[in-house]
Design an enzyme around this catalytic site. Structure first.
Site, PDB file in Angstrom:
ATOM      1  N   TRP A 142       0.944  -1.313   0.073  1.00 39.51           N
ATOM      2  CA  TRP A 142       0.239  -0.057  -0.047  1.00 39.51           C
ATOM      3  C   TRP A 142       0.826   1.207   0.055  1.00 39.51           C
ATOM      4  CZ3 TRP A 142      -2.797   0.668   5.341  1.00 39.51           C
ATOM      5  CH2 TRP A 142      -2.039   0.345   6.432  1.00 39.51           C
ATOM      6  N   ASN A 143      -0.057   2.150  -0.611  1.00 41.18           N
ATOM      7  CA  ASN A 143       1.038   3.538  -0.464  1.00 41.18           C
ATOM      8  C   ASN A 143       0.005   4.673   0.229  1.00 41.18           C
ATOM      9  OD1 ASN A 143       3.092   2.640  -2.611  1.00 41.18           O
ATOM     10  ND2 ASN A 143       0.972   2.311  -3.721  1.00 41.18           N
ATOM     11  N   HIS A 177      -9.606  16.778 -12.851  1.00 40.77           N
ATOM     12  CA  HIS A 177      -9.891  16.962 -11.706  1.00 40.77           C
ATOM     13  C   HIS A 177     -11.090  18.134 -11.771  1.00 40.77           C
ATOM     14  CE1 HIS A 177      -7.269  20.538 -12.303  1.00 40.77           C
ATOM     15  NE2 HIS A 177      -8.063  21.217 -11.658  1.00 40.77           N
ATOM     16  N   ASP A 210     -12.953  21.522 -10.359  1.00 38.25           N
ATOM     17  CA  ASP A 210     -12.918  22.868  -9.627  1.00 38.25           C
ATOM     18  C   ASP A 210     -14.161  23.178  -8.956  1.00 38.25           C
ATOM     19  OD1 ASP A 210     -10.404  23.184 -10.677  1.00 38.25           O
ATOM     20  OD2 ASP A 210     -11.203  24.809 -12.036  1.00 38.25           O
ATOM     21  N   HIS A 249     -13.285  27.387  -5.024  1.00 43.92           N
ATOM     22  CA  HIS A 249     -11.745  27.543  -5.620  1.00 43.92           C
ATOM     23  C   HIS A 249     -11.488  29.064  -5.915  1.00 43.92           C
ATOM     24  CE1 HIS A 249      -8.034  26.834  -7.430  1.00 43.92           C
ATOM     25  NE2 HIS A 249      -8.746  26.796  -8.799  1.00 43.92           N
ATOM     26  N   HIS A 291     -12.738  30.771 -14.351  1.00 42.97           N
ATOM     27  CA  HIS A 291     -12.781  30.589 -12.823  1.00 42.97           C
ATOM     28  C   HIS A 291     -13.647  31.824 -12.336  1.00 42.97           C
ATOM     29  CE1 HIS A 291      -9.172  28.197 -14.040  1.00 42.97           C
ATOM     30  NE2 HIS A 291      -9.430  27.781 -12.490  1.00 42.97           N
TER      31      HIS A 291
HETATM   32 MN    MN Z   1      -8.386  23.755 -10.775  1.00 44.11          MN
END
Ligand code: MN
Length: 259
Positions: free
Chosen positions: A61-62, A73, A75, A79, A207
């Site tokens: 495992w890590n 990903h 946002d 954010h 954004h």
């Molecule tokens: Mn982002």
């Protein structure tokens, strides 16, 4: 027959294809690089805890080290300063995470202009051909940029004048935020905004406007070329990081195929 049984049967019979839109996570997955004096995110990293050895003889495992905004990903609205009172990534409505998606393909225009900015007219023209943007769904902006995603330098495309990657004009970002019914904007680049977005008015308009309107961003998608223009169902799975501004996400698309 139940709806779920229909879906299971369609997947097994290949009438529903599952397409992975996610970039693999490794220590060389491209990440955003902001210029001085701004702070930057870390690269994704695995830290081994044990691997069938004296630290754990039968298990591997890590720990993972990652930014919230690493690889493919989400946002969340909080954010950005304009969305600071908005929801965090753990609070995103589940109906935004499993929702219809459409693809607007500008890859032919990006191939000879890395600084291409999507305009309102482009979306209006798309709508006159394909119908309205999906209410509560996703607009996926295809640029062909996923072909560069294996290499940080090619992906960020930085020269003396800054980063050159496609994005959305300030007017179009405002329009998508305020006048369109979408839940979010998905892109193939490292962020929803263009490389030259620091110079725009306002800077980083996607954004500023889209997160400011409580809507979502989704980045570093790949394989958009495999999606139909309309009719795909997106499944987005950010981690429920309480208070978080975003999260790496596995993004899958369900697409109907004639069998
Ligand atoms: Mn982002």
């Amino acid at each position: 027959m139940s709806v779920i049984a229909d879906i299971v049967s369609a997947i097994r019979g290949s009438q529903l294809e599952i397409i992975d839109l996610t970039a693999p996570l490794t220590d060389s997955t491209p990440v955003l690089r902001l210029p001085e004096p701004f702070a930057n995110t870390i690269n994704f990293q695995l830290e081994e805890i044990s691997r069938y050895d004296e630290r754990g003889p039968r298990w591997y495992w890590n720990n993972i080290h990652t930014g919230e905004h690493t690889g493919t990903h989400v946002d969340a609205p909080n954010h950005w300063a304009s969305g600071r009172d908005g929801i965090d990534v753990s609070q995103i409505p589940l109906r935004s995470l499993i929702a219809p998606a459409v693809v607007l393909d500008a890859s032919d225009r990006v191939s000879d202009n890395a600084d291409f900015l999507l305009e309102i007219e482009d979306v209006v023209a798309w709508q006159s051909e394909h119908g309205p943007l999906p209410d509560g769904g996703w607009l996926l902006f295809r640029t062909g940029w996923d072909a560069r995603s294996a290499d940080q330098a090619e992906f960020l495309n930085v020269d003396d004048t800054g980063s050159h990657t496609p994005g959305v004009s300030p007017e179009c970002a405002r329009w998508l935020a305020q006048e369109s019914p979408i839940a979010g904007l998905g892109v193939e680049t490292v962020g929803t905004d263009a490389g030259r977005a620091p110079e725009l008015d306002p800077p980083f308009p996607c954004h500023e406007r889209i997160l400011g309107a409580g809507k979502l961003g989704l980045t570093q998608l790949r394989n958009l070329a495999e999606l139909p223009v309309t009719g795909a169902l997106l499944v987005v799975s950010p981690l429920p990081i309480v208070g978080g501004s975003g999260s790496p996400a596995r993004v899958l698309a369900l697409v109907e195929r004639a069998v």
